[in-house]
Design an enzyme around this catalytic site. Structure first.
Site, mmCIF file in Angstrom:
data_model
loop_
_atom_site.group_PDB
_atom_site.id
_atom_site.type_symbol
_atom_site.label_atom_id
_atom_site.label_comp_id
_atom_site.label_asym_id
_atom_site.label_seq_id
_atom_site.Cartn_x
_atom_site.Cartn_y
_atom_site.Cartn_z
ATOM 1 N N SER A 145 17.786 2.772 22.512
ATOM 2 C CA SER A 145 19.136 2.211 22.571
ATOM 3 C C SER A 145 19.041 0.738 22.936
ATOM 4 O O SER A 145 18.110 0.324 23.640
ATOM 5 C CB SER A 145 19.958 2.931 23.646
ATOM 6 O OG SER A 145 21.162 2.240 23.918
ATOM 7 N N TYR A 158 20.465 5.772 32.392
ATOM 8 C CA TYR A 158 20.289 6.069 30.964
ATOM 9 C C TYR A 158 19.543 4.903 30.305
ATOM 10 O O TYR A 158 18.574 5.102 29.574
ATOM 11 C CB TYR A 158 21.659 6.268 30.312
ATOM 12 C CG TYR A 158 21.635 6.286 28.798
ATOM 13 C CD1 TYR A 158 21.316 7.452 28.105
ATOM 14 C CD2 TYR A 158 21.955 5.134 28.060
ATOM 15 C CE1 TYR A 158 21.303 7.468 26.706
ATOM 16 C CE2 TYR A 158 21.941 5.148 26.670
ATOM 17 C CZ TYR A 158 21.611 6.306 26.007
ATOM 18 O OH TYR A 158 21.602 6.321 24.625
#
Length: 253
Positions: A145, A158
């Site tokens: 990501s 995350y």
């Protein structure tokens, strides 16, 4: 779909967490390009629905339930793929969780464990099971990501797990060379069920769009196209790399 080439004709591909969102679009794209695709997610109902959709599009597909943190289900995913197709050419590791918006120093240990286990460790363990079947010319793509470059406040831990995947890509590319290439895609913000809490908020959404150079959020098809390139022989001389697919959103120099 006639508009795509057939770069994956005769290839067998596993995509984890692939019954919706980015994972589904990756499986669909590789299937359109000729692959036999093995899709999976935690719920049988989701697997059945996704298999039906892909089959209706003329894609050869096998659907299996696989919670990536479950050792037996991971092994089953590999074994059933080999039983049915006799080989394995590409693995796309897409499963991830983002269970908490808490600050890192306020995140419970059980949540830290869940983030680490699913976002990082499960990819390693899956590849341990798959490695004996990955022959010359095979390919692995990890889905990270843009949050891995600068973990945002609402997704701090995350983001850190996604940072780890950049290092894992480099380490595995070295370890699995020269037979298997290992690369990584770092998506920007894509409206999916996973990012609902961000992309359904008009104010947040506009803010994110303004941070891109293309003035839009990404699509699941944008991500699938990038994965298809890295997994294909078009990227035969590319390994250990992370491809940012984020509309020009700032990531790194």
């Amino acid at each position: 779909m006639e508009k795509f080439g057939k770069r994956f004709q005769g290839k067998v591909v596993i995509v984890t967490a692939s019954t919706q969102g980015i994972g589904f679009s990756i499986a669909e794209r590789l299937g359109f390009e000729g692959a036999s695709v093995v899709i999976s997610s935690r719920k049988q109902k989701n697997v059945d629905e996704a298999v039906k959709k892909l089959s209706n599009e003329g894609i050869e597909v096998l659907g299996l339930v696989c919670h990536v943190s479950n050792a037996q289900e991971r092994k089953n995913l590999i074994q059933k793929t080999i039983q049915k197709y006799g080989k394995l050419d590409v693995i796309v590791s897409n499963a991830a969780v983002s269970p908490s918006p808490d600050a890192i120093l306020e995140t419970k240990e059980s949540v830290l464990d869940k983030l680490w286990n699913i976002n990082v460790k499960a990819s390693i363990l899956l590849l341990q099971d798959a490695a004996p079947y990955l022959k010359k010319g095979s390919s692995v793509v990890l889905i990270s990501s843009i949050a891995g470059f600068s973990p945002p406040a609402l997704m701090g831990m995350y983001g850190v797990t996604k940072t780890a995947l950049f290092g894992l890509t480099k380490a595995l590319a070295s370890e699995m060379s020269p037979h298997t290439r290992v690369n990584c895609v770092a998506p920007g913000f894509v409206p999916t069920h996973f990012t609902d809490f961000i992309t359904k908020n008009e104010h947040l959404r506009r803010g994110i769009e303004s941070e891109t150079l293309l003035n839009r959020l990404g699509t699941t098809q944008d991500m699938a196209g990038a994965v298809a390139y890295l997994a294909s022989d078009d990227a035969a001389y590319v390994t250990g790399e992370t491809l940012v697919v984020a509309g020009g959103m700032h990531s790194r120099l």
